[in-house]
Design a protein around this motif. Structure first.
Motif, short mmCIF file in Angstrom:
data_model
loop_
_atom_site.label_atom_id
_atom_site.label_comp_id
_atom_site.label_asym_id
_atom_site.label_seq_id
_atom_site.Cartn_x
_atom_site.Cartn_y
_atom_site.Cartn_z
N MET A 39 10.94 16.78 6.63
CA MET A 39 11.98 15.76 5.90
C MET A 39 11.24 15.76 5.21
O MET A 39 10.29 15.63 3.97
CB MET A 39 12.32 14.32 7.05
N LEU A 40 12.36 16.77 3.87
CA LEU A 40 12.21 16.68 2.84
C LEU A 40 12.84 15.01 1.90
O LEU A 40 14.22 14.86 2.76
CB LEU A 40 12.84 17.79 1.79
N LEU A 41 11.98 14.51 1.32
CA LEU A 41 12.80 13.05 0.61
C LEU A 41 12.86 13.79 -1.07
O LEU A 41 11.76 14.01 -1.95
CB LEU A 41 11.66 11.94 0.36
N LYS A 42 14.31 13.60 -1.41
CA LYS A 42 14.83 14.32 -2.42
C LYS A 42 14.71 12.76 -3.68
O LYS A 42 15.06 11.86 -3.10
CB LYS A 42 15.31 15.20 -2.25
N ASP A 43 15.32 13.63 -4.82
CA ASP A 43 16.02 12.69 -5.86
C ASP A 43 17.16 12.40 -5.61
O ASP A 43 17.77 12.61 -4.05
CB ASP A 43 16.15 13.25 -7.03
N ASN A 44 17.62 11.17 -5.37
CA ASN A 44 18.69 10.47 -5.29
C ASN A 44 18.73 9.46 -4.10
O ASN A 44 19.71 9.79 -3.59
CB ASN A 44 19.96 10.64 -6.16
N ASN A 45 17.29 8.71 -3.38
CA ASN A 45 17.73 8.31 -1.99
C ASN A 45 18.16 9.61 -0.99
O ASN A 45 18.70 8.59 -0.30
CB ASN A 45 18.22 7.33 -2.21
N LYS A 46 18.33 11.04 -1.02
CA LYS A 46 18.49 11.76 -0.35
C LYS A 46 17.66 12.24 0.76
O LYS A 46 16.51 12.79 -0.07
CB LYS A 46 19.49 12.90 -0.94
N GLY A 70 0.65 -1.10 0.01
CA GLY A 70 0.07 0.13 0.05
C GLY A 70 0.81 1.25 0.17
O GLY A 70 0.05 2.19 0.15
N GLY A 71 1.99 0.91 -0.55
CA GLY A 71 2.88 2.19 -0.38
C GLY A 71 3.60 2.75 -2.32
O GLY A 71 2.77 2.42 -3.00
N LEU A 72 4.38 3.48 -2.43
CA LEU A 72 4.72 3.82 -3.57
C LEU A 72 6.52 3.94 -3.39
O LEU A 72 6.80 3.09 -2.00
CB LEU A 72 4.97 5.44 -3.33
N ALA A 73 6.47 3.14 -4.42
CA ALA A 73 8.19 2.78 -4.91
C ALA A 73 9.25 4.28 -4.62
O ALA A 73 10.35 3.63 -4.65
CB ALA A 73 8.46 1.75 -6.54
N ASN A 74 8.89 4.86 -5.03
CA ASN A 74 9.20 5.54 -5.06
C ASN A 74 8.92 7.50 -4.06
O ASN A 74 7.96 8.16 -4.32
CB ASN A 74 9.74 6.71 -6.55
N SER A 134 15.37 4.69 1.74
CA SER A 134 15.45 4.12 0.52
C SER A 134 13.55 3.95 0.79
O SER A 134 13.52 3.67 2.14
CB SER A 134 16.54 2.70 0.79
N VAL A 135 13.17 2.75 -0.23
CA VAL A 135 12.24 2.52 0.30
C VAL A 135 11.79 0.76 -0.27
O VAL A 135 12.07 0.22 -0.81
CB VAL A 135 11.08 2.95 -1.06
N GLN A 136 12.04 0.22 1.68
CA GLN A 136 11.74 -1.10 1.12
C GLN A 136 10.26 -1.62 2.00
O GLN A 136 10.13 -1.84 2.85
CB GLN A 136 12.96 -1.45 1.91
N VAL A 188 13.28 3.83 4.74
CA VAL A 188 13.44 3.10 5.67
C VAL A 188 15.50 4.51 5.45
O VAL A 188 15.75 5.21 4.62
CB VAL A 188 14.24 2.80 5.45
N LEU A 189 15.25 5.88 6.91
CA LEU A 189 16.46 5.92 6.83
C LEU A 189 17.96 4.98 7.04
O LEU A 189 18.00 4.81 8.21
CB LEU A 189 16.11 7.05 8.08
N ASP A 190 18.44 5.52 6.12
CA ASP A 190 20.09 4.33 6.23
C ASP A 190 20.35 4.88 7.30
O ASP A 190 20.48 5.53 7.62
CB ASP A 190 20.56 4.80 5.38
N ASP A 191 21.06 3.34 8.11
CA ASP A 191 21.44 3.04 9.79
C ASP A 191 20.87 4.07 10.91
O ASP A 191 21.49 4.09 11.98
CB ASP A 191 22.79 3.81 9.63
N ASN A 192 19.33 4.42 10.32
CA ASN A 192 18.74 5.11 11.85
C ASN A 192 17.66 4.24 12.14
O ASN A 192 16.65 4.62 12.92
CB ASN A 192 18.03 7.13 11.33
#
Length: 223
Positions: A63-70, A33-37, A85-87, A92-96
């Motif tokens: 929190m701004l979700l930008k291009d290139n997974n930034k 039920g989510g988005l891939a991007n 990333s989207v999983q 998912v916030l990397d390492d957080n």
């Protein structure tokens, strides 16, 4: 009998043609039920310091979700750069940690290093929602232990604001706009930070200076 045999031969091919290709789901993650991007989306809400030094006061963030997974987290302390990333239906916030998302809404989260107390997901807003609006309300100054009434007017055009109750209400200050619903201002003159987010017609605001410490408040829109 011969006709039945031919039908049994072609049936597997007909069934294969009816199957959905999982690679053609598009942006929708159907199972979760989510988005891939989520590029262009943003998360806004409230947070507390992990180490309590301000009485545990809540402060707004975006929190701004930008291009290139930034991603960029902005609050009264300024900007913090992150990666995401989207999983499996999660942002998912990397390492957080992660935000669980269902039907376009954040349902819960588990984040290390950030004490979020409220978080909502929003699609891109096309125009600056602050321009031309005026807000007024009290900010509680933690160091002073008192609330002080103030007003903010967002000028148009330009990303400018003024304080109608100041000694010189015509003086304007620039601010950095985020997602067209939030802004951050740093004043070198007074060494202060101000961060504000518009939410449900109100302005959630936080300020900090070495002299006055942290201030937080919620302002109502006024004519």
């Amino acid at each position: 009998m011969k006709k039945i045999f031919i039908l049994l031969l072609i049936l597997p091919f007909l069934m294969a043609g009816c199957r959905k290709d999982p690679a053609k789901k598009g942006d929708k993650d159907v199972d979760k039920g989510g988005l891939a991007n989520y590029s262009g989306y943003f998360i806004q809400g409230m947070m507390k310091d992990v180490i309590v030094t301000d009485g545990g006061r809540e402060k707004p963030f975006i929190m701004l979700l930008k291009d290139n997974n930034k991603a960029v987290l902005v609050n009264v302390n300024g900007e913090t750069s992150l990666s995401y990333s989207v999983q499996d239906g999660r942002i998912v916030l990397d390492d957080n940690g992660y935000f669980n998302v269902k039907n376009g809404q954040i349902t819960d989260w588990l984040i290390a290093g950030f004490n979020f107390t409220k978080a909502t997901l929003h699609a891109k807003v096309e125009t600056n929602q602050l321009k031309g609006k005026k807000f007024g309300g009290s900010q509680f100054y933690v160091k002073l232990g008192a609330s002080i009434y103030s007003e903010i007017k967002f000028e148009t055009p330009g990303d400018l604001l003024s304080n109608p109750r100041a000694d010189d209400p015509s003086k304007t200050y620039g601010y950095n706009s985020y997602a067209n619903v939030a802004g951050f201002r740093h004043s070198n003159e007074y060494d202060t930070n101000d961060f504000f987010v518009m939410e449900d017609g109100k302005l959630q605001i936080a300020g900090y200076s070495a002299f006055n410490g942290l201030s937080v408040g919620s302002m109502d829109q006024i004519p």
